[in-house]
Structure formats: C-alpha cells, structure tokens
Scaffold this active site. Structure first.
Site, PDB file in Angstrom:
ATOM      1  N   GLY A  45       0.735  -1.262  -0.033  1.00  0.00           N
ATOM      2  CA  GLY A  45      -0.182   0.169   0.074  1.00  0.00           C
ATOM      3  C   GLY A  45       0.908   1.196   0.213  1.00  0.00           C
ATOM      4  O   GLY A  45       2.139   1.282   0.507  1.00  0.00           O
ATOM      5  N   GLN A  50       2.814  10.043   1.190  1.00  0.00           N
ATOM      6  CA  GLN A  50       4.279   9.199   1.392  1.00  0.00           C
ATOM      7  C   GLN A  50       5.084   9.487   0.119  1.00  0.00           C
ATOM      8  O   GLN A  50       6.294   9.121   0.328  1.00  0.00           O
ATOM      9  CB  GLN A  50       3.953   7.710   1.525  1.00  0.00           C
ATOM     10  CG  GLN A  50       3.473   7.348   2.706  1.00  0.00           C
ATOM     11  CD  GLN A  50       3.305   5.943   2.840  1.00  0.00           C
ATOM     12  OE1 GLN A  50       2.314   5.148   2.259  1.00  0.00           O
ATOM     13  NE2 GLN A  50       4.159   5.150   3.479  1.00  0.00           N
ATOM     14  N   CYS A 103       5.701   0.112   7.632  1.00  0.00           N
ATOM     15  CA  CYS A 103       5.222   1.288   6.724  1.00  0.00           C
ATOM     16  C   CYS A 103       6.503   1.767   6.014  1.00  0.00           C
ATOM     17  O   CYS A 103       7.624   1.899   6.578  1.00  0.00           O
ATOM     18  CB  CYS A 103       4.804   2.434   7.838  1.00  0.00           C
ATOM     19  SG  CYS A 103       4.169   4.006   6.904  1.00  0.00           S
ATOM     20  N   LEU A 104       6.381   2.101   4.637  1.00  0.00           N
ATOM     21  CA  LEU A 104       7.484   2.221   3.816  1.00  0.00           C
ATOM     22  C   LEU A 104       8.140   3.604   4.221  1.00  0.00           C
ATOM     23  O   LEU A 104       9.372   3.652   4.097  1.00  0.00           O
ATOM     24  CB  LEU A 104       7.080   2.406   2.303  1.00  0.00           C
ATOM     25  CG  LEU A 104       6.524   1.005   1.741  1.00  0.00           C
ATOM     26  CD1 LEU A 104       6.127   1.211   0.240  1.00  0.00           C
ATOM     27  CD2 LEU A 104       7.611   0.099   1.842  1.00  0.00           C
ATOM     28  N   HIS A 145      -4.464   1.209   7.461  1.00  0.00           N
ATOM     29  CA  HIS A 145      -3.419   1.757   7.380  1.00  0.00           C
ATOM     30  C   HIS A 145      -3.138   2.765   6.592  1.00  0.00           C
ATOM     31  O   HIS A 145      -2.823   4.127   6.875  1.00  0.00           O
ATOM     32  CB  HIS A 145      -2.448   0.463   7.229  1.00  0.00           C
ATOM     33  CG  HIS A 145      -0.756   1.064   7.298  1.00  0.00           C
ATOM     34  ND1 HIS A 145      -0.028   0.833   8.449  1.00  0.00           N
ATOM     35  CD2 HIS A 145      -0.383   1.846   6.600  1.00  0.00           C
ATOM     36  CE1 HIS A 145       1.032   1.446   8.088  1.00  0.00           C
ATOM     37  NE2 HIS A 145       1.234   2.186   7.067  1.00  0.00           N
ATOM     38  N   GLU A 146      -3.658   2.689   5.106  1.00  0.00           N
ATOM     39  CA  GLU A 146      -3.352   3.563   4.276  1.00  0.00           C
ATOM     40  C   GLU A 146      -4.488   4.978   4.528  1.00  0.00           C
ATOM     41  O   GLU A 146      -3.870   5.921   4.247  1.00  0.00           O
ATOM     42  CB  GLU A 146      -3.393   3.363   2.816  1.00  0.00           C
ATOM     43  CG  GLU A 146      -2.628   2.070   2.444  1.00  0.00           C
ATOM     44  CD  GLU A 146      -1.134   2.237   2.660  1.00  0.00           C
ATOM     45  OE1 GLU A 146      -0.692   3.627   2.539  1.00  0.00           O
ATOM     46  OE2 GLU A 146      -0.544   1.429   3.062  1.00  0.00           O
ATOM     47  N   HIS A 149      -2.836   7.382   6.819  1.00  0.00           N
ATOM     48  CA  HIS A 149      -1.856   8.361   6.097  1.00  0.00           C
ATOM     49  C   HIS A 149      -2.815   9.525   5.538  1.00  0.00           C
ATOM     50  O   HIS A 149      -2.110  10.649   5.850  1.00  0.00           O
ATOM     51  CB  HIS A 149      -1.351   7.536   4.693  1.00  0.00           C
ATOM     52  CG  HIS A 149      -0.164   6.851   5.261  1.00  0.00           C
ATOM     53  ND1 HIS A 149       1.062   7.263   5.876  1.00  0.00           N
ATOM     54  CD2 HIS A 149       0.256   5.519   5.066  1.00  0.00           C
ATOM     55  CE1 HIS A 149       2.045   6.443   6.211  1.00  0.00           C
ATOM     56  NE2 HIS A 149       1.551   5.176   5.794  1.00  0.00           N
TER      57      HIS A 149
HETATM   58 NI    NI Z   1       2.342   3.442   5.878  1.00  0.00          NI
END
Ligand code: NI
Length: 194
Positions: A45, A50, A103-104, A145-146, A149
C-alpha cells in the site's frame, strides 16, 4: 517514474490530506508513478502523503500476500488491487485483532497494532467510479493503514506510550536518514556532522 518516499518526521505525514480534484491533469500519471514506487519498495500500500503530496489518494496491491500459501486469509487478498480517491471511512466494525504492521515511511520498524476486522468505505476508483464496499481481514487492515495516512496518522501514533518512548531514538534516526533502506527516500532532517 520512481518517486522518493517521504520518511518519518516530515510534516506532510502529519497533515490531514485534501480532496483530489477531478480536473487534476496529472492524476493518472501520479497513480502510475505511485504503483511503480510501491513495487520498487516491495510495499502492499502507498498513500500520496508518502510521496510528499497532501492528497486524499492511496493505492493497494496485496498480491505479495498470495506468496504465503499456508495462510488462507492471505490467499483471499492476492488479487486485491485498487486505487482509492477521496475515500471516506463509513464504519469500522467487528472484533479487534492484532497484526504486525510496517510502513515504507518508517523502514525497519514493525510493531503490533490493534484494529477492528471489518470496514465499510466510500471512495472513487481511478476512473472516478463512485464505490461503497466492505472489506475484512488483511484487505481491511491495509486500507485502514493507508486511510490513516490521508488523515495524517501513522501506525506509531497508535502504540502505547512506553513502546513509543522505546522507539524514539530509532524514529529520530530514521528522520535523519540514519537507517538501512534499499529504496529511494527523502529525509526531513539533515544529518548532523560531528
Ligand atoms: Ni504506511
């Protein structure tokens, strides 16, 4: 085009993102770039903040879950690929369950996060079809999660204070780029020379 992924500590990750305009001429190219960026970083995701953009946009491709043939829940989401534009969470129901999230934007850190297991969400897909759909299990988890963000929330915000204190140094290092990562990132805090 692979975009640099914004690291923990950048203010764009803490802001509630703004609605995406239908007239945005760069939207389709941005979505393509986000997929390329997510695949290069081996994520499932990715949200617009991000890649430094405060837009209510995130993408999901859960196909890596299909590699786990032992887990029937994971196999269920292997074909789940979607673009979520201007998403609004309608409800989160079901029983709370724990999953180890990563998380990236926060490489090397993975922690248990508790969330409810079923959601209903309203959104537009990349062709601006309006949709309202229910998800559960891993699909719900990735979306939650996304979705966080685009609301300016990170999974580390959901950890207990003691856990957060324990991670403080590591998080501060990540924001300075003192972290071992194999994809392109943009770090908000300059490294201090000693
Ligand atoms: Ni994330």
């Amino acid at each position: 085009m692979i975009l640099p992924i914004t690291a923990y500590g950048d203010p764009v990750l803490k802001k509630c993102a703004e609605e995406v305009s239908r007239d945005n001429p760069d939207l389709q190219a941005l979505i393509d770039n986000m997929f390329e960026t997510m695949y290069a970083a081996k994520g499932v995701g990715l949200a617009a903040p991000q890649v430094g953009l405060g837009m209510r946009l995130f993408i999901v491709d859960a196909s890596p879950f299909g590699e786990d043939e032992e887990d029937p829940e994971a196999l269920k989401v292997k074909d789940f690929k979607e673009v979520f534009i201007n998403a609004e969470m309608v409800e989160e129901t079901g029983s709370p369950w724990v999953f180890r999230e990563g998380c990236l934007s926060i490489p090397t850190i993975r922690e248990d996060v508790t969330r409810k297991d079923r959601i209903r969400i309203r959104y537009f897909d990349r062709d601006w079809n309006e949709k309202e759909a229910e998800f559960d299990g891993y699909a719900a988890r990735i979306i939650q999660h996304e979705y966080d963000h685009i609301e300016g929330i990170l999974f580390t915000d959901k950890l207990k204070p003691l856990k957060k204190r324990f991670l403080k140094k590591k998080l501060s290092d990540i924001s300075k780029g003192i972290v071992d990562v194999d994809y392109k990132m943009k770090f908000p805090v300059p490294k201090v020379r000693r």
